[in-house]
Design a protein around this motif. Structure first.
Motif, PDB file in Angstrom:
ATOM      1  N   ALA A  83      -6.427   3.627  -3.759  1.00 13.48           N
ATOM      2  CA  ALA A  83      -5.889   2.893  -2.607  1.00 13.48           C
ATOM      3  C   ALA A  83      -6.417   3.479  -1.293  1.00 13.48           C
ATOM      4  O   ALA A  83      -6.739   2.746  -0.352  1.00 13.48           O
ATOM      5  CB  ALA A  83      -4.366   2.923  -2.644  1.00 13.48           C
ATOM      6  N   GLU A  84      -6.492   4.811  -1.237  1.00 11.83           N
ATOM      7  CA  GLU A  84      -7.017   5.434  -0.026  1.00 11.83           C
ATOM      8  C   GLU A  84      -8.485   5.067   0.206  1.00 11.83           C
ATOM      9  O   GLU A  84      -8.914   4.789   1.326  1.00 11.83           O
ATOM     10  CB  GLU A  84      -6.866   6.955  -0.121  1.00 11.83           C
ATOM     11  CG  GLU A  84      -5.416   7.418  -0.038  1.00 11.83           C
ATOM     12  CD  GLU A  84      -5.294   8.926  -0.228  1.00 11.83           C
ATOM     13  OE1 GLU A  84      -6.329   9.554  -0.578  1.00 11.83           O
ATOM     14  OE2 GLU A  84      -4.190   9.458  -0.023  1.00 11.83           O
ATOM     15  N   LYS A  85      -9.263   5.066  -0.906  1.00  9.63           N
ATOM     16  CA  LYS A  85     -10.666   4.682  -0.774  1.00  9.63           C
ATOM     17  C   LYS A  85     -10.796   3.226  -0.342  1.00  9.63           C
ATOM     18  O   LYS A  85     -11.668   2.878   0.473  1.00  9.63           O
ATOM     19  CB  LYS A  85     -11.398   4.904  -2.100  1.00  9.63           C
ATOM     20  CG  LYS A  85     -11.576   6.369  -2.461  1.00  9.63           C
ATOM     21  CD  LYS A  85     -12.306   6.518  -3.786  1.00  9.63           C
ATOM     22  CE  LYS A  85     -12.501   7.984  -4.141  1.00  9.63           C
ATOM     23  NZ  LYS A  85     -13.199   8.149  -5.454  1.00  9.63           N
ATOM     24  N   ALA A  86      -9.915   2.375  -0.892  1.00 11.40           N
ATOM     25  CA  ALA A  86      -9.953   0.973  -0.492  1.00 11.40           C
ATOM     26  C   ALA A  86      -9.635   0.819   0.992  1.00 11.40           C
ATOM     27  O   ALA A  86     -10.253   0.020   1.702  1.00 11.40           O
ATOM     28  CB  ALA A  86      -8.976   0.162  -1.339  1.00 11.40           C
ATOM     29  N   ALA A 141      -4.372   6.170  -8.798  1.00  6.10           N
ATOM     30  CA  ALA A 141      -4.100   4.934  -8.066  1.00  6.10           C
ATOM     31  C   ALA A 141      -4.020   5.187  -6.567  1.00  6.10           C
ATOM     32  O   ALA A 141      -4.504   4.396  -5.751  1.00  6.10           O
ATOM     33  CB  ALA A 141      -2.800   4.316  -8.574  1.00  6.10           C
ATOM     34  N   VAL A 142      -3.384   6.309  -6.201  1.00  5.11           N
ATOM     35  CA  VAL A 142      -3.297   6.652  -4.773  1.00  5.11           C
ATOM     36  C   VAL A 142      -4.690   6.876  -4.185  1.00  5.11           C
ATOM     37  O   VAL A 142      -5.020   6.407  -3.092  1.00  5.11           O
ATOM     38  CB  VAL A 142      -2.403   7.896  -4.586  1.00  5.11           C
ATOM     39  CG1 VAL A 142      -2.500   8.406  -3.147  1.00  5.11           C
ATOM     40  CG2 VAL A 142      -0.955   7.556  -4.917  1.00  5.11           C
ATOM     41  N   LYS A 143      -5.524   7.598  -4.928  1.00  5.95           N
ATOM     42  CA  LYS A 143      -6.883   7.850  -4.442  1.00  5.95           C
ATOM     43  C   LYS A 143      -7.670   6.555  -4.293  1.00  5.95           C
ATOM     44  O   LYS A 143      -8.400   6.354  -3.306  1.00  5.95           O
ATOM     45  CB  LYS A 143      -7.612   8.801  -5.390  1.00  5.95           C
ATOM     46  CG  LYS A 143      -7.048  10.218  -5.408  1.00  5.95           C
ATOM     47  CD  LYS A 143      -7.147  10.846  -4.008  1.00  5.95           C
ATOM     48  CE  LYS A 143      -6.623  12.267  -4.000  1.00  5.95           C
ATOM     49  NZ  LYS A 143      -6.678  12.880  -2.647  1.00  5.95           N
ATOM     50  N   VAL A 175       0.847  -1.183   0.000  1.00  6.40           N
ATOM     51  CA  VAL A 175       0.000   0.000   0.000  1.00  6.40           C
ATOM     52  C   VAL A 175       0.880   1.230   0.000  1.00  6.40           C
ATOM     53  O   VAL A 175       2.031   1.193   0.441  1.00  6.40           O
ATOM     54  CB  VAL A 175      -0.913   0.018   1.255  1.00  6.40           C
ATOM     55  CG1 VAL A 175      -1.887  -1.130   1.220  1.00  6.40           C
ATOM     56  CG2 VAL A 175      -0.088  -0.012   2.519  1.00  6.40           C
ATOM     57  N   PRO A 176       0.363   2.380  -0.505  1.00  6.47           N
ATOM     58  CA  PRO A 176       1.171   3.604  -0.504  1.00  6.47           C
ATOM     59  C   PRO A 176       1.548   4.002   0.908  1.00  6.47           C
ATOM     60  O   PRO A 176       0.751   3.931   1.834  1.00  6.47           O
ATOM     61  CB  PRO A 176       0.210   4.633  -1.129  1.00  6.47           C
ATOM     62  CG  PRO A 176      -0.778   3.828  -1.913  1.00  6.47           C
ATOM     63  CD  PRO A 176      -0.929   2.548  -1.194  1.00  6.47           C
ATOM     64  N   GLY A 177       2.819   4.435   1.037  1.00 12.90           N
ATOM     65  CA  GLY A 177       3.293   4.875   2.339  1.00 12.90           C
ATOM     66  C   GLY A 177       3.954   3.773   3.128  1.00 12.90           C
ATOM     67  O   GLY A 177       4.526   4.024   4.181  1.00 12.90           O
ATOM     68  N   ALA A 178       3.896   2.499   2.620  1.00 11.92           N
ATOM     69  CA  ALA A 178       4.473   1.385   3.356  1.00 11.92           C
ATOM     70  C   ALA A 178       5.837   0.922   2.850  1.00 11.92           C
ATOM     71  O   ALA A 178       6.394   0.001   3.413  1.00 11.92           O
ATOM     72  CB  ALA A 178       3.504   0.203   3.319  1.00 11.92           C
TER      73      ALA A 178
END
Length: 352
Positions: A104-107, A100-102, A3-6
Motif C-alpha cells: 500500500a505504501e508503494k502504491a 500488504a502495508v508495504k 488505505v492504512p492509517g485512514a
C-alpha cells in the motif's frame, strides 16, 4: 479506496462487532469460521495501525479454534493442536499484513510520483510555450538589430566614402580656382576627377558590402602605404608610414575596418588639425593588431567636442569606435588644445 492509517471509530466498531460475532458463531459451530476469515483481509483497513495486529491475532484465535476441531479445545492434545495452529495463523497473518502495508505504501508512492510527473509535464508544457514566445521575440529583435546594424554600416560607409571623397573634390576644386596658372589648375582638376571616380566606386562596393577597392589586390600594409602616400600628396602634409612586428594575414573584415579607420583619421587631420606632419603606424602585437595615426596639429578638447553638423563634425570618432567595437576592439583618442592628436585602434588579430 481504503488505505492504512485512514480508519476511524466507525470502522473500528464494525470490525470489533463482526469479529465478536464470528467468534461466538465459531464457538457454537466451527464451520462459521468461514465468516471469521474475512477479518484477515480488512483488519489493516478498518483498524488503526496500533490495533491492526491485535485484531488479526483475535481472528487467528477464532480460525485456530475452528481448525483444531472447535472451541473450546476438549483435550490436552486438542489444546496442543490449537496452540500450533494459532502460532501458524499468527505468523502468517502478521507477515501478510506487513507485506500488504508495504504494498500500500508503494502504491501511494507511485501515485504521488505519477501526480508529480503530471505537474512536471504541465510545467514543462508551460515552459515550452513561454520559450516559443521568447524565441519569436528574440527573432524579431535580432531582425530589428540586423536592420539597425545595416543602417549604421551604410551610414558609416557613406561617411567614409562619399563624404570624404566629396570633401577632397571640393578641396581640389578650390585649389584649382586659386591656382596661379593653367597647368596647376588642370592638375587639381584631374585630382578632383580621380577622387570623384574613386568615391563612386567605393560607394558601389559599400552598397554590395564588399571590401574597399584598395584591398582588392593589396594586403593591408600595402593598401595603407598607398593610402597614406596619396593623402600626403593631396594635402601636402609630411606623412610617414611604418609597420612594426611580424606581418600576418588578416581577415577581410579586420583589414577593411583598420583601413576605414585610417582613412577617417587622416580625413579628420586634413579637415580640422592644420597639421604640418603626421604619422601612421601599423603594429602586429601577438594576438592583436594596432593602428596609430598621429599629427602635430592644433588638437582639441575631447570633453568639448562640437555637435554633429553638416560637415560631419563629431561623427568620425563615433564611426571609428563603432567599427572597432563590431570586432570587439577599441579606439582611443589622446589630444589636447595645441598638442596634436593621436588616434589608436586595437582589434583582435583574426586570421582568415
Amino acid at each position: 479506496m481504503l488505505v492504512p492509517g485512514a480508519p476511524g471509530p466507525a470502522s473500528t466498531a464494525h470490525f470489533v462487532l463482526r469479529t465478536a460475532l464470528a467468534f461466538a458463531l465459531t464457538w457454537l459451530n466451527p464451520f462459521f469460521a468461514v465468516y471469521a476469515c474475512v477479518g484477515y483481509f480488512d483488519a489493516v483497513h478498518l483498524l488503526p495501525r496500533r490495533l491492526s495486529h491485535p485484531g488479526l491475532l483475535v481472528v487467528a484465535v477464532t480460525m485456530a479454534g475452528s481448525q483444531s476441531g472447535g472451541l473450546p479445545p476438549a483435550s490436552p492434545v486438542q489444546w496442543l493442536v490449537f496452540g500450533g495452529l494459532f502460532a501458524l495463523n499468527a505468523c502468517l497473518v502478521v507477515g501478510f499484513s506487513h507485506l500488504a502495508v508495504k504494498d500500500a505504501e508503494k502504491a501511494a508512492e507511485r501515485a504521488a510520483t505519477i501526480a508529480e510527473l503530471g505537474r512536471a509535464n504541465r510545467r514543462l508544457e508551460q515552459a515550452l510555450a513561454e520559450n516559443a514566445a521568447l524565441q519569436a521575440q528574440l527573432l524579431l529583435q535580432a531582425r530589428e538589430a540586423g536592420v539597425a546594424d545595416e543602417r549604421r554600416r551604410l551610414a558609416a560607409e557613406i561617411h567614409d566614402t562619399i563624404a570624404q571623397g566629396l570633401t577632397g573634390v571640393v578641396t581640389q576644386l578650390q585649389a584649382a580656382s586659386a591656382a596661379p596658372d593653367r597647368d596647376r589648375a588642370e592638375t587639381h582638376l584631374r585630382r578632383a576627377a580621380d577622387l570623384a571616380r574613386h568615391s563612386l566606386g567605393e560607394a558601389r562596393r559599400s552598397v554590395r558590402n564588399l571590401s574597399p577597392v584598395a584591398l582588392e589586390h593589396d594586403a593591408l600594409p600595402d593598401a595603407l602605404r598607398k593610402t597614406v602616400e596619396e593623402w600626403a600628396e593631396r594635402t601636402g602634409v609630411d606623412t610617414r608610414f611604418t609597420v612594426t612586428g611580424t606581418e600576418a594575414p588578416l581577415h577581410d573584415e579586420v583589414a577593411a575596418t583598420l583601413l576605414r579607420i585610417a582613412q577617417e583619421a587622416l580625413s579628420n587631420t586634413a579637415r580640422h588639425s592644420g597639421a604640418a606632419r603626421a604619422g601612421v603606424t601599423l603594429s602586429y602585437m601577438g594576438d592583436e593588431i594596432t593602428l596609430d595615426v598621429r599629427d602635430d596639429g592644433r588638437g582639441f578638447d575631447p570633453l568639448a567636442r562640437p555637435e554633429r553638423d553638416g560637415d560631419g563634425g563629431g561623427f568620425g570618432l563615433d564611426g571609428m569606435r563603432a567599427r572597432a567595437e563590431r570586432l570587439t576592439g577599441t579606439v582611443t583618442v589622446e589630444t589636447a588644445p595645441g598638442e596634436g592628436t593621436a588616434v589608436s585602434a586595437r582589434v583582435p588579430l583574426a586570421t582568415p
